[in-house]
Structures are given as C-alpha cells and as structure tokens.
Design a protein around this motif. Structure first.
Motif, PDB file in Angstrom:
ATOM      1  N   VAL A  43      17.897  43.501 124.397  1.00  0.00           N
ATOM      2  CA  VAL A  43      19.263  43.239 124.848  1.00  0.00           C
ATOM      3  C   VAL A  43      19.600  44.204 125.974  1.00  0.00           C
ATOM      4  CG1 VAL A  43      21.686  43.151 124.148  1.00  0.00           C
ATOM      5  CG2 VAL A  43      19.897  42.550 122.499  1.00  0.00           C
ATOM      6  N   GLY A  44      20.246  43.690 127.030  1.00  0.00           N
ATOM      7  CA  GLY A  44      20.634  44.550 128.141  1.00  0.00           C
ATOM      8  C   GLY A  44      21.560  43.848 129.105  1.00  0.00           C
ATOM      9  N   TYR A  45      21.917  44.562 130.156  1.00  0.00           N
ATOM     10  CA  TYR A  45      22.813  44.030 131.184  1.00  0.00           C
ATOM     11  C   TYR A  45      22.059  43.866 132.494  1.00  0.00           C
ATOM     12  CZ  TYR A  45      26.797  44.913 128.178  1.00  0.00           C
ATOM     13  OH  TYR A  45      27.684  44.892 127.136  1.00  0.00           O
ATOM     14  N   ILE A  46      22.194  42.694 133.116  1.00  0.00           N
ATOM     15  CA  ILE A  46      21.641  42.443 134.442  1.00  0.00           C
ATOM     16  C   ILE A  46      22.687  42.879 135.458  1.00  0.00           C
ATOM     17  CG2 ILE A  46      20.815  40.709 136.072  1.00  0.00           C
ATOM     18  CD1 ILE A  46      19.972  39.009 133.638  1.00  0.00           C
ATOM     19  N   GLU A  47      22.325  43.826 136.318  1.00  0.00           N
ATOM     20  CA  GLU A  47      23.245  44.410 137.304  1.00  0.00           C
ATOM     21  C   GLU A  47      24.538  44.822 136.620  1.00  0.00           C
ATOM     22  OE1 GLU A  47      22.244  42.921 141.694  1.00  0.00           O
ATOM     23  OE2 GLU A  47      23.139  41.364 140.459  1.00  0.00           O
ATOM     24  N   GLU A  48      25.652  44.335 137.094  1.00  0.00           N
ATOM     25  CA  GLU A  48      26.963  44.714 136.560  1.00  0.00           C
ATOM     26  C   GLU A  48      27.579  43.575 135.749  1.00  0.00           C
ATOM     27  OE1 GLU A  48      28.099  47.809 136.900  1.00  0.00           O
ATOM     28  OE2 GLU A  48      26.309  48.287 138.053  1.00  0.00           O
ATOM     29  N   ALA A  49      26.769  42.784 135.074  1.00  0.00           N
ATOM     30  CA  ALA A  49      27.269  41.635 134.312  1.00  0.00           C
ATOM     31  C   ALA A  49      28.232  42.075 133.215  1.00  0.00           C
ATOM     32  CB  ALA A  49      26.104  40.870 133.697  1.00  0.00           C
ATOM     33  N   ALA A  50      29.188  41.199 132.900  1.00  0.00           N
ATOM     34  CA  ALA A  50      30.181  41.496 131.867  1.00  0.00           C
ATOM     35  C   ALA A  50      29.616  41.292 130.462  1.00  0.00           C
ATOM     36  CB  ALA A  50      31.405  40.611 132.062  1.00  0.00           C
ATOM     37  N   HIS A  51      28.601  40.434 130.346  1.00  0.00           N
ATOM     38  CA  HIS A  51      28.038  40.120 129.033  1.00  0.00           C
ATOM     39  C   HIS A  51      26.549  40.445 129.012  1.00  0.00           C
ATOM     40  CE1 HIS A  51      31.770  38.130 128.039  1.00  0.00           C
ATOM     41  NE2 HIS A  51      31.692  37.478 129.193  1.00  0.00           N
ATOM     42  N   PRO A  52      26.049  40.909 127.873  1.00  0.00           N
ATOM     43  CA  PRO A  52      24.622  41.253 127.804  1.00  0.00           C
ATOM     44  C   PRO A  52      23.728  40.019 127.855  1.00  0.00           C
ATOM     45  CG  PRO A  52      25.668  41.564 125.669  1.00  0.00           C
ATOM     46  CD  PRO A  52      26.755  41.200 126.632  1.00  0.00           C
ATOM     47  N   ALA A  53      22.514  40.241 128.317  1.00  0.00           N
ATOM     48  CA  ALA A  53      21.485  39.202 128.339  1.00  0.00           C
ATOM     49  C   ALA A  53      20.516  39.454 127.196  1.00  0.00           C
ATOM     50  CB  ALA A  53      20.750  39.232 129.682  1.00  0.00           C
ATOM     51  N   LEU A  54      19.810  38.399 126.781  1.00  0.00           N
ATOM     52  CA  LEU A  54      18.841  38.480 125.685  1.00  0.00           C
ATOM     53  C   LEU A  54      17.462  38.097 126.188  1.00  0.00           C
ATOM     54  CD1 LEU A  54      20.905  36.533 122.995  1.00  0.00           C
ATOM     55  CD2 LEU A  54      20.814  39.006 123.327  1.00  0.00           C
ATOM     56  N   TRP A  55      16.443  38.807 125.665  1.00  0.00           N
ATOM     57  CA  TRP A  55      15.063  38.487 126.005  1.00  0.00           C
ATOM     58  C   TRP A  55      14.210  38.505 124.752  1.00  0.00           C
ATOM     59  CZ3 TRP A  55      17.950  41.899 129.018  1.00  0.00           C
ATOM     60  CH2 TRP A  55      18.156  41.513 130.344  1.00  0.00           C
ATOM     61  N   ARG A  56      13.127  37.724 124.779  1.00  0.00           N
ATOM     62  CA  ARG A  56      12.117  37.796 123.720  1.00  0.00           C
ATOM     63  C   ARG A  56      11.355  39.109 123.869  1.00  0.00           C
ATOM     64  NH1 ARG A  56      11.076  31.772 124.462  1.00  0.00           N
ATOM     65  NH2 ARG A  56      11.957  30.930 122.538  1.00  0.00           N
ATOM     66  N   SER A  57      10.544  39.444 122.899  1.00  0.00           N
ATOM     67  CA  SER A  57       9.790  40.705 122.941  1.00  0.00           C
ATOM     68  C   SER A  57       8.774  40.742 124.082  1.00  0.00           C
ATOM     69  CB  SER A  57       9.098  40.959 121.604  1.00  0.00           C
ATOM     70  OG  SER A  57       8.243  39.888 121.304  1.00  0.00           O
ATOM     71  N   ASN A  58       8.454  39.599 124.698  1.00  0.00           N
ATOM     72  CA  ASN A  58       7.541  39.571 125.843  1.00  0.00           C
ATOM     73  C   ASN A  58       8.289  39.544 127.181  1.00  0.00           C
ATOM     74  OD1 ASN A  58       8.516  36.971 125.993  1.00  0.00           O
ATOM     75  ND2 ASN A  58       6.512  35.980 125.916  1.00  0.00           N
ATOM     76  N   GLY A  59       9.639  39.613 127.148  1.00  0.00           N
ATOM     77  CA  GLY A  59      10.432  39.626 128.372  1.00  0.00           C
ATOM     78  C   GLY A  59      10.924  38.269 128.825  1.00  0.00           C
ATOM     79  N   ASP A  60      10.531  37.202 128.138  1.00  0.00           N
ATOM     80  CA  ASP A  60      11.047  35.881 128.501  1.00  0.00           C
ATOM     81  C   ASP A  60      12.540  35.831 128.212  1.00  0.00           C
ATOM     82  OD1 ASP A  60       8.559  35.018 129.216  1.00  0.00           O
ATOM     83  OD2 ASP A  60       8.271  33.686 127.503  1.00  0.00           O
ATOM     84  N   THR A  61      13.279  35.253 129.116  1.00  0.00           N
ATOM     85  CA  THR A  61      14.722  35.178 128.965  1.00  0.00           C
ATOM     86  C   THR A  61      15.140  34.086 127.995  1.00  0.00           C
ATOM     87  OG1 THR A  61      16.813  34.958 130.126  1.00  0.00           O
ATOM     88  CG2 THR A  61      15.019  33.634 130.933  1.00  0.00           C
ATOM     89  N   TYR A  62      16.302  34.272 127.417  1.00  0.00           N
ATOM     90  CA  TYR A  62      16.910  33.274 126.539  1.00  0.00           C
ATOM     91  C   TYR A  62      17.076  31.956 127.289  1.00  0.00           C
ATOM     92  CZ  TYR A  62      20.748  30.876 124.159  1.00  0.00           C
ATOM     93  OH  TYR A  62      21.525  29.946 123.548  1.00  0.00           O
ATOM     94  N   HIS A  63      17.395  32.020 128.571  1.00  0.00           N
ATOM     95  CA  HIS A  63      17.648  30.819 129.357  1.00  0.00           C
ATOM     96  C   HIS A  63      16.389  30.000 129.620  1.00  0.00           C
ATOM     97  CE1 HIS A  63      21.762  31.916 129.932  1.00  0.00           C
ATOM     98  NE2 HIS A  63      21.387  33.119 130.312  1.00  0.00           N
ATOM     99  N   LYS A  64      15.215  30.588 129.442  1.00  0.00           N
ATOM    100  CA  LYS A  64      13.981  29.842 129.667  1.00  0.00           C
ATOM    101  C   LYS A  64      13.919  28.657 128.716  1.00  0.00           C
ATOM    102  CE  LYS A  64      10.255  31.818 131.005  1.00  0.00           C
ATOM    103  NZ  LYS A  64       9.036  32.599 131.112  1.00  0.00           N
TER     104      LYS A  64
END
Length: 132
Positions: A43-64
């Motif tokens: 879990v983390g923030y991309i640049e200055e985003a207001a909401h956190p982003a989610l990734w799998r343990s291999n770095g694939d994004t939730y949006h994939k």
C-alpha cells in the motif's frame, strides 16, 4: 545543489528498500509492504494522490485486474535517485553585468528590456563524470 530524478532499475521486489516509482516514472511513497488485503499487501501513495494505491506482492497494480494490461503504467517498480543537470538562463548587460536567473529562455526574453542588453546565456550544470 544538484537535482535528482528517479530511474527505474527493475520490477518491484520486497527486498528493495526504495525509492519506488510507477512504470511511467511517478514517485511512490510506500506505507507498508505487508498490510492490506492478502491479495494486495503493498500500500502506498503515487506522487501526491489523495488516496492510497494497492499492489500485489509482485508489484502488479490493482487496476491491472480491471484493465487486463500486461504493462500497466501504475505497476510498482524499484528505482534509484540519479542526478539531473540544472539548466537556466541569465541575461547579460553592458554596464551592470548579469540580470536575473530564469527557468526558461522565454522568461529571460521577457525581462531583457534595457538598451544595455547584450545577450541571453544558457547555463547547464556539468555533472561528475561528464566531459570537462
């Protein structure tokens, strides 16, 4: 002081201590590599985003999962900081020497004004390891 930018050095790995960025080079500030859902523990923030982003343990994004893309721009990547040469413009004048430091040549041209103006000079920092 030399500016820095992020350079991708490979796909995300949990062992990498940072920094991190997205596949398209935007900085990422990780909050955790272990919390969140079991499917998306990173879990983390991309640049200055207001909401956190989610990734799998291999770095694939939730949006994939939603976009069915092999190389999604939001995939998490390992990065390193690399120096970037600064560049700026200064105006030269006959009687008074230099007049201002400008981020663009266009800004320097806006401020040249005086009949004592000689020229606008582009200045670029030389980084260690670049030619003499």
């Amino acid at each position: 002081m030399t500016q820095k930018k992020l350079e991708i050095i490979g796909p995300y790995t949990p062992e990498h201590e940072g920094p991190f960025c997205t596949r398209d080079g935007r900085p990422v500030r990780l909050i955790t590599k272990e919390d969140g859902s079991k499917e998306y523990p990173v879990v983390g923030y991309i640049e200055e985003a207001a909401h956190p982003a989610l990734w799998r343990s291999n770095g694939d994004t939730y949006h994939k999962r939603l976009r069915h893309s092999e190389n999604n721009i939001n995939d998490l990547m390992n990065a390193r900081e690399v120096p970037v040469a600064r560049e700026f413009w200064v105006n030269e004048y006959r009687n008074s020497g230099w007049g201002g430091v400008f981020e663009t040549e266009e800004k320097a041209a806006e401020w040249k004004g005086s009949f004592n103006f000689i020229r606008t000079i582009r200045v670029r920092e030389v980084l260690p390891g670049e030619g003499a």
